[in-house]
Design an enzyme around this catalytic site. Sequence first.
Site, PDB file in Angstrom:
ATOM      1  N   GLY A  29       2.107  -3.106   5.908  1.00  0.00           N
ATOM      2  CA  GLY A  29       3.537  -3.153   5.580  1.00  0.00           C
ATOM      3  C   GLY A  29       3.916  -2.205   4.463  1.00  0.00           C
ATOM      4  N   HIS A  87       3.392   5.695   8.169  1.00  0.00           N
ATOM      5  CA  HIS A  87       3.234   4.625   9.160  1.00  0.00           C
ATOM      6  C   HIS A  87       4.104   4.911  10.387  1.00  0.00           C
ATOM      7  CE1 HIS A  87       2.561   2.276   5.278  1.00  0.00           C
ATOM      8  NE2 HIS A  87       1.427   2.076   5.917  1.00  0.00           N
ATOM      9  N   LEU A  90       1.818  10.370   1.428  1.00  0.00           N
ATOM     10  CA  LEU A  90       2.602   9.130   1.376  1.00  0.00           C
ATOM     11  C   LEU A  90       1.649   7.941   1.328  1.00  0.00           C
ATOM     12  CD1 LEU A  90       5.480   9.787   3.923  1.00  0.00           C
ATOM     13  CD2 LEU A  90       5.473  10.115   1.462  1.00  0.00           C
TER      14      LEU A  90
HETATM   15  P1  AMP Z   1      -1.913   0.764   5.198  1.00  0.00           P
HETATM   16  O1  AMP Z   1      -0.640   0.047   5.446  1.00  0.00           O
HETATM   17  O2  AMP Z   1      -1.936   1.519   3.912  1.00  0.00           O
HETATM   18  O3  AMP Z   1      -3.125  -0.081   5.438  1.00  0.00           O
HETATM   19  O4  AMP Z   1      -1.986   1.904   6.302  1.00  0.00           O
HETATM   20  C1  AMP Z   1      -1.843   1.619   7.665  1.00  0.00           C
HETATM   21  C2  AMP Z   1      -2.175   2.847   8.456  1.00  0.00           C
HETATM   22  O5  AMP Z   1      -1.282   3.898   8.095  1.00  0.00           O
HETATM   23  C3  AMP Z   1      -3.591   3.370   8.192  1.00  0.00           C
HETATM   24  O6  AMP Z   1      -4.154   3.810   9.416  1.00  0.00           O
HETATM   25  C4  AMP Z   1      -3.351   4.510   7.246  1.00  0.00           C
HETATM   26  O7  AMP Z   1      -4.345   5.498   7.283  1.00  0.00           O
HETATM   27  C5  AMP Z   1      -2.034   5.055   7.785  1.00  0.00           C
HETATM   28  N1  AMP Z   1      -1.365   5.844   6.756  1.00  0.00           N
HETATM   29  C6  AMP Z   1      -1.025   5.449   5.506  1.00  0.00           C
HETATM   30  N2  AMP Z   1      -0.459   6.471   4.838  1.00  0.00           N
HETATM   31  C7  AMP Z   1      -0.457   7.533   5.673  1.00  0.00           C
HETATM   32  C8  AMP Z   1      -0.013   8.882   5.566  1.00  0.00           C
HETATM   33  N3  AMP Z   1       0.527   9.370   4.443  1.00  0.00           N
HETATM   34  N4  AMP Z   1      -0.170   9.698   6.635  1.00  0.00           N
HETATM   35  C9  AMP Z   1      -0.737   9.223   7.769  1.00  0.00           C
HETATM   36  N5  AMP Z   1      -1.164   7.960   7.945  1.00  0.00           N
HETATM   37  C10 AMP Z   1      -1.029   7.129   6.913  1.00  0.00           C
END
Ligand code: AMP
Length: 279
Positions: free
Chosen positions: A32, A38, A185
Amino acid sequence: MPDIFKTPQDLRIYAAKLAAQNKTLGFVPTMGALHEGHLTLAQKALSQCDECIVSIFVNPKQFAPHEDFDRYPRTLEKDAELLKSIGVHAIFAPEVETMYPANFQTTVSVGEISKPLEGEFRPHFFAGVATVVARLLLLVGAQKAFFGEKDYQQLQVVKHMTSDLAIPTEIIGVPIIREDSGLALSSRNAYLSQEERAIANQLNKILISMANDIKSGLPIATIEEKAQQKLLSIGFDKVDYCTIRDAQTLVPPDKNTQHLRVLAAAWLGQTRLIDNMEG
Ligand code: AMP
């Protein structure tokens, strides 16, 4: 609004509906506090599958007691609006008790690939991630799941885990989405003060200079040392690692290494930032 599912039963009904319509499903697991990174994963899922489901679950198993589980941003309503704006069909937002019912006893532990880097500095982390991702993949039953290269080692761990456990979901990696400044990000960027943000913006530039130094043939140890000193001198409080690794195994490169990855994790006050790029 996308449908918001809370339970495995909801997911089963949804899966049955999609199967009856012969539709494919793409899945994006998140914690989230959604941002453009995301959303890009969800757009990728929508471009490759008939429908897209995004999970929103702040997974307690991947936080150590001293980490930021309690203060991690939780913004479900805003997240649902964002997902609606790009046409996501469903959200899976389970309670902790749904993901880990009483008497839950299983931990998924992935081997070598999870040991260095994040595994060294957050020893509990990948078991927490692998356990929740395995359970989510099996509950959702999507054909494809999309993960960001932002968490490069996590992507490799998840690929190994799904292959080793024969989980029938294809894992797709998506390149990092960055601000104009180059800062990757991250939901954790919300913790940064204005002053810290100016320092954080330099992280990516230092990784770029490491990649350039590799091309100029500087020795790896020299490049790593120089970059670590630079991070500290511009105001990072602590560097967990700032290193060049074999892109596939994440061990230090040797003469057999074909592709390199530059990876860093560093602290600004209470905030830990990670970033990586091709070397
Ligand atoms: P998180 O909510 O931080 O657990 O991230 C969920 C998914 O979004 C994971 O697969 C992360 O690697 C991906 N994600 C988070 N930030 C980025 C970003 N800046 N660029 C690409 N994917 C991202």
